[in-house]
Design a protein around this motif. Sequence first.
Motif, PDB file in Angstrom:
ATOM      1  N   LEU A   1       0.832  -1.190   0.000  1.00  0.00           N
ATOM      2  CA  LEU A   1       0.000   0.000   0.000  1.00  0.00           C
ATOM      3  C   LEU A   1       0.875   1.252   0.000  1.00  0.00           C
ATOM      4  O   LEU A   1       1.952   1.254   0.595  1.00  0.00           O
ATOM      5  N   GLY A   2       0.384   2.296  -0.636  1.00  0.00           N
ATOM      6  CA  GLY A   2       1.101   3.566  -0.635  1.00  0.00           C
ATOM      7  C   GLY A   2       2.397   3.487  -1.414  1.00  0.00           C
ATOM      8  O   GLY A   2       2.553   2.677  -2.333  1.00  0.00           O
ATOM      9  N   ASP A   3       3.340   4.342  -1.036  1.00  0.00           N
ATOM     10  CA  ASP A   3       4.660   4.356  -1.664  1.00  0.00           C
ATOM     11  C   ASP A   3       5.471   3.205  -1.062  1.00  0.00           C
ATOM     12  O   ASP A   3       6.103   3.349  -0.017  1.00  0.00           O
ATOM     13  N   ARG A   4       5.444   2.074  -1.726  1.00  0.00           N
ATOM     14  CA  ARG A   4       6.031   0.843  -1.175  1.00  0.00           C
ATOM     15  C   ARG A   4       7.516   0.999  -0.879  1.00  0.00           C
ATOM     16  O   ARG A   4       7.993   0.540   0.162  1.00  0.00           O
ATOM     17  N   THR A   5       8.250   1.651  -1.761  1.00  0.00           N
ATOM     18  CA  THR A   5       9.686   1.852  -1.539  1.00  0.00           C
ATOM     19  C   THR A   5       9.922   2.712  -0.305  1.00  0.00           C
ATOM     20  O   THR A   5      10.806   2.423   0.505  1.00  0.00           O
ATOM     21  N   ALA A   6       9.139   3.756  -0.147  1.00  0.00           N
ATOM     22  CA  ALA A   6       9.287   4.643   1.011  1.00  0.00           C
ATOM     23  C   ALA A   6       8.977   3.899   2.308  1.00  0.00           C
ATOM     24  O   ALA A   6       9.687   4.081   3.310  1.00  0.00           O
ATOM     25  N   TYR A   7       7.950   3.066   2.304  1.00  0.00           N
ATOM     26  CA  TYR A   7       7.632   2.298   3.516  1.00  0.00           C
ATOM     27  C   TYR A   7       8.759   1.328   3.876  1.00  0.00           C
ATOM     28  O   TYR A   7       9.100   1.176   5.047  1.00  0.00           O
ATOM     29  N   LEU A   8       9.347   0.679   2.870  1.00  0.00           N
ATOM     30  CA  LEU A   8      10.477  -0.207   3.155  1.00  0.00           C
ATOM     31  C   LEU A   8      11.628   0.582   3.763  1.00  0.00           C
ATOM     32  O   LEU A   8      12.239   0.164   4.752  1.00  0.00           O
ATOM     33  N   SER A   9      11.924   1.734   3.182  1.00  0.00           N
ATOM     34  CA  SER A   9      13.014   2.566   3.673  1.00  0.00           C
ATOM     35  C   SER A   9      12.754   3.038   5.108  1.00  0.00           C
ATOM     36  O   SER A   9      13.651   3.010   5.959  1.00  0.00           O
ATOM     37  N   ARG A  10      11.540   3.457   5.377  1.00  0.00           N
ATOM     38  CA  ARG A  10      11.198   3.900   6.730  1.00  0.00           C
ATOM     39  C   ARG A  10      11.278   2.741   7.720  1.00  0.00           C
ATOM     40  O   ARG A  10      11.717   2.918   8.862  1.00  0.00           O
ATOM     41  N   ALA A  11      10.867   1.554   7.285  1.00  0.00           N
ATOM     42  CA  ALA A  11      10.954   0.388   8.172  1.00  0.00           C
ATOM     43  C   ALA A  11      12.414   0.084   8.501  1.00  0.00           C
ATOM     44  O   ALA A  11      12.752  -0.152   9.666  1.00  0.00           O
ATOM     45  N   VAL A  12      13.283   0.100   7.497  1.00  0.00           N
ATOM     46  CA  VAL A  12      14.708  -0.166   7.728  1.00  0.00           C
ATOM     47  C   VAL A  12      15.269   0.856   8.716  1.00  0.00           C
ATOM     48  O   VAL A  12      15.994   0.509   9.653  1.00  0.00           O
TER      49      VAL A  12
ATOM     50  N   SER B   1      18.956  -7.022   1.177  1.00  0.00           N
ATOM     51  CA  SER B   1      18.857  -7.573  -0.170  1.00  0.00           C
ATOM     52  C   SER B   1      18.349  -6.504  -1.119  1.00  0.00           C
ATOM     53  O   SER B   1      17.969  -5.398  -0.719  1.00  0.00           O
ATOM     54  N   SER B   2      18.312  -6.863  -2.368  1.00  0.00           N
ATOM     55  CA  SER B   2      17.607  -6.052  -3.354  1.00  0.00           C
ATOM     56  C   SER B   2      16.134  -6.039  -2.968  1.00  0.00           C
ATOM     57  O   SER B   2      15.674  -6.833  -2.141  1.00  0.00           O
ATOM     58  N   ILE B   3      15.384  -5.146  -3.596  1.00  0.00           N
ATOM     59  CA  ILE B   3      13.934  -5.123  -3.415  1.00  0.00           C
ATOM     60  C   ILE B   3      13.324  -5.941  -4.544  1.00  0.00           C
ATOM     61  O   ILE B   3      13.717  -5.805  -5.707  1.00  0.00           O
ATOM     62  N   TYR B   4      12.375  -6.778  -4.187  1.00  0.00           N
ATOM     63  CA  TYR B   4      11.717  -7.659  -5.141  1.00  0.00           C
ATOM     64  C   TYR B   4      10.221  -7.369  -5.165  1.00  0.00           C
ATOM     65  O   TYR B   4       9.631  -7.047  -4.136  1.00  0.00           O
ATOM     66  N   GLU B   5       9.622  -7.512  -6.338  1.00  0.00           N
ATOM     67  CA  GLU B   5       8.175  -7.351  -6.469  1.00  0.00           C
ATOM     68  C   GLU B   5       7.556  -8.703  -6.777  1.00  0.00           C
ATOM     69  O   GLU B   5       8.095  -9.483  -7.569  1.00  0.00           O
ATOM     70  N   THR B   6       6.413  -8.955  -6.163  1.00  0.00           N
ATOM     71  CA  THR B   6       5.705 -10.205  -6.411  1.00  0.00           C
ATOM     72  C   THR B   6       4.209  -9.980  -6.278  1.00  0.00           C
ATOM     73  O   THR B   6       3.763  -9.099  -5.539  1.00  0.00           O
ATOM     74  N   ALA B   7       3.461 -10.786  -6.991  1.00  0.00           N
ATOM     75  CA  ALA B   7       2.007 -10.743  -6.847  1.00  0.00           C
ATOM     76  C   ALA B   7       1.647 -11.165  -5.422  1.00  0.00           C
ATOM     77  O   ALA B   7       2.404 -11.871  -4.753  1.00  0.00           O
TER      78      ALA B   7
ATOM     79  N   ARG C   1      -1.386  -4.144   3.169  1.00  0.00           N
ATOM     80  CA  ARG C   1      -0.752  -3.511   4.332  1.00  0.00           C
ATOM     81  C   ARG C   1       0.347  -2.554   3.889  1.00  0.00           C
ATOM     82  O   ARG C   1       0.966  -2.757   2.853  1.00  0.00           O
ATOM     83  N   THR C   2       0.571  -1.556   4.724  1.00  0.00           N
ATOM     84  CA  THR C   2       1.646  -0.607   4.458  1.00  0.00           C
ATOM     85  C   THR C   2       2.987  -1.280   4.674  1.00  0.00           C
ATOM     86  O   THR C   2       3.923  -1.074   3.912  1.00  0.00           O
ATOM     87  N   ILE C   3       3.062  -2.087   5.738  1.00  0.00           N
ATOM     88  CA  ILE C   3       4.330  -2.758   6.058  1.00  0.00           C
ATOM     89  C   ILE C   3       4.042  -4.034   6.843  1.00  0.00           C
ATOM     90  O   ILE C   3       3.088  -4.101   7.621  1.00  0.00           O
TER      91      ILE C   3
END
Length: 167
Positions: A12-23, A37-43, A91-93
Motif C-alpha cells: 500500500l502507498g509508496d512501497r519503496t518509502a515504507y520499506l526505507s522507513r521500516a529499515v 537484499s535487493s527489493i523484489y516485487e511479487t504478486a 498492508r503498508t508494512i
Amino acid sequence: MNRAYLLIGGNLGDRTAYLSRAVSQIQEKCGVVVQQSSIYETAAWGVEDQPSFYNQALLLHTSFAAPVLMQQLLDIETSLGRERTIKMGPRTIDIDVLLYNEEVIQSELITVPHPHLPQRRFALLPLAEIAPQYVHPQLHETITTLLKNCPDTLDVHKISGAKPPLP
C-alpha cells in the motif's frame, strides 16, 4: 550479539518509502542492519485480489531476545500505519522474523524459523541473496536448496539492487 533475518514488505502507498522507513526504524530501535537484499516485487500470495508487494530481506544484529525483538517489530509496523483487518490482506508494512540465530522457537508471539518460509518464493529469493549458505535449523538444507525446491510458482522479480548497510 544475535543474528536475525527479517523480511519486510508491503503493498500500500509508496512501497519503496515504507520499506526505507521500516529499515530506518529497525536500525534505530532494534540493532544494526548489517545487510539488505535487493527489493523484489511479487504478486500477492494468499489473498490474491490486491496490489503486488515489494519485499526485502535484512540481516539484523540485535541484543534483543527473539520475543522482545518481535514486539519491537510489531510496534514499528503500527507506527508505520499497519492495520490488521484482513488476514493476508493489504498492508503498508509487514515485518517477519524468518530466522533467529540457529534457534527453533515457538511461543504465542513468535515462531522461528518462520513456518512458511520453505513454501514462499517471495521470502526465499531475497533471503538467498544475503544468506545463500545459511542452513535451516529444522530442515537442515541451505536457503539456496530451499529456493531451488520451493513449490511456489509466483513470479518474483528484482526491481532494485542490494543496499549497503546503514551508517
